[in-house]
Write a protein that holds these residues in place. Structure first.
Motif, PDB file in Angstrom:
ATOM      1  N   GLY A   1       0.840  -1.206   0.049  1.00 49.23           N
ATOM      2  CA  GLY A   1      -0.005  -0.057  -0.228  1.00 49.23           C
ATOM      3  C   GLY A   1       0.945   1.221   0.127  1.00 49.23           C
ATOM      4  N   LYS A   2       0.103   2.208   0.158  1.00 53.85           N
ATOM      5  CA  LYS A   2       0.835   3.678   0.061  1.00 53.85           C
ATOM      6  C   LYS A   2       0.127   4.542   1.166  1.00 53.85           C
ATOM      7  CE  LYS A   2      -1.090   4.956  -4.004  1.00 53.85           C
ATOM      8  NZ  LYS A   2      -0.682   5.302  -5.728  1.00 53.85           N
ATOM      9  N   GLU A   3       1.003   5.359   1.772  1.00 56.83           N
ATOM     10  CA  GLU A   3       0.442   6.585   2.462  1.00 56.83           C
ATOM     11  C   GLU A   3       1.226   7.939   2.192  1.00 56.83           C
ATOM     12  OE1 GLU A   3      -2.180   6.790   4.340  1.00 56.83           O
ATOM     13  OE2 GLU A   3      -2.749   4.410   4.628  1.00 56.83           O
ATOM     14  N   SER A   4       0.345   9.055   2.355  1.00 62.19           N
ATOM     15  CA  SER A   4       0.886  10.427   2.365  1.00 62.19           C
ATOM     16  C   SER A   4       0.926  11.091   3.557  1.00 62.19           C
ATOM     17  CB  SER A   4       0.242  11.163   0.983  1.00 62.19           C
ATOM     18  OG  SER A   4       0.287  10.343   0.015  1.00 62.19           O
ATOM     19  N   SER A   5       1.869  12.069   3.466  1.00 67.86           N
ATOM     20  CA  SER A   5       2.271  13.027   4.476  1.00 67.86           C
ATOM     21  C   SER A   5       1.272  14.176   4.406  1.00 67.86           C
ATOM     22  CB  SER A   5       3.487  13.492   4.811  1.00 67.86           C
ATOM     23  OG  SER A   5       3.827  14.172   3.934  1.00 67.86           O
ATOM     24  N   ALA A   6       1.066  14.944   5.589  1.00 68.30           N
ATOM     25  CA  ALA A   6       0.438  16.330   5.300  1.00 68.30           C
ATOM     26  C   ALA A   6       1.301  17.192   4.627  1.00 68.30           C
ATOM     27  CB  ALA A   6      -0.068  16.703   6.546  1.00 68.30           C
ATOM     28  N   PRO A   7       0.807  18.215   3.939  1.00 69.10           N
ATOM     29  CA  PRO A   7       1.772  18.976   3.350  1.00 69.10           C
ATOM     30  C   PRO A   7       2.303  20.241   4.230  1.00 69.10           C
ATOM     31  CG  PRO A   7      -0.369  19.748   2.726  1.00 69.10           C
ATOM     32  CD  PRO A   7      -0.434  18.547   3.358  1.00 69.10           C
TER      33      PRO A   7
END
Length: 231
Positions: A151-157
């Motif tokens: 899977g994949k996850e993204s950080s907050a900008p």
């Protein structure tokens, strides 16, 4: 882990099942990843001791958790900015991608018209982004993504601001009434002042090049000393 006297030792005793041809683990976690070996001892038909061993690698697949983008909130032009993408749960380790204002940043900035004027390096295995030298155009929101086969996850900008590096100089004006004025470098890059303004007059200063004590060609201006202020 060890199988001794007909049973497994802790901490696997309550969640592992041993049978003659193998081993089953229940409720596996990332900590169970590693190398496992099976050892067998016995005697041959002549009574001679024998020993056999085999090994296998177990990789427990864990999707990435939400990464944290460590981004400096303010940097100066001409400096070096290092950004980090932190994620510690994924197994196998993730590959990292950086985004600026929602646009993915290629490993080579020259490969993209959007970033061809930028100067940076990206390590996709460690998640480190290094911008050097920082330019005005590097201002923006930066975020990162961690991805593996699970899977994949993204950080907050995080917003990064870019300010001008300021050089303040004191100089003497010779001839007539001698007095001291202050000039401020509004744009400083790699030891070169691109634009100077007199603080008193708020107008361009007619000054010699930086880092020199030689008189101005007009014979009117000469540096006594200088110091640098970084914003």
């Amino acid at each position: 882990m060890m199988y001794y006297d007909g049973e497994l030792t802790t901490p696997y005793k309550s969640r592992a099942t041993f049978f003659p041809q193998g081993l089953r683990l229940d409720s596996v976690t990332r900590k169970d990843s590693g190398e496992y070996s099976c050892e067998v001892t016995g005697k041959d038909s002549s009574g001679k001791p024998q020993y056999f061993q085999d090994k296998t690698q177990l990789v427990v697949l864990v999707p990435p958790s939400v990464p944290i983008a460590q981004v400096p909130t303010s940097v100066s032009t001409g400096s070096t900015a290092t950004l980090y993408c932190i994620e510690k749960d994924a197994s196998p380790p993730p590959v990292f991608t950086w985004y600026k204002n929602g646009v993915p940043m290629p490993e080579n900035p020259k490969d993209s018209p959007t970033f061809q004027n930028s100067s940076y390096t990206i390590d996709k295995t460690t998640g480190q982004l290094q911008i050097s030298p920082v330019m005005k155009t590097d201002v923006g929101q930066y975020s990162c993504q961690a991805e593996n086969p699970q899977g994949k996850e993204s950080s907050a900008p995080v917003q990064m601001e870019v300010s001008k590096r300021v050089l303040t100089q004191k100089h003497n004006i010779q001839g007539g009434k001698g007095h001291r004025d202050i000039a401020r470098c509004q744009e400083f890059f790699n030891g070169i002042c691109l634009e100077q303004r007199c603080l008193r007059k708020l107008s361009p200063c007619h000054m010699p090049k930086l880092k020199t004590s030689k008189p101005h060609p007009s014979g009117q201006l000469k540096f006594s000393h200088y110091f640098r202020n970084r914003e």
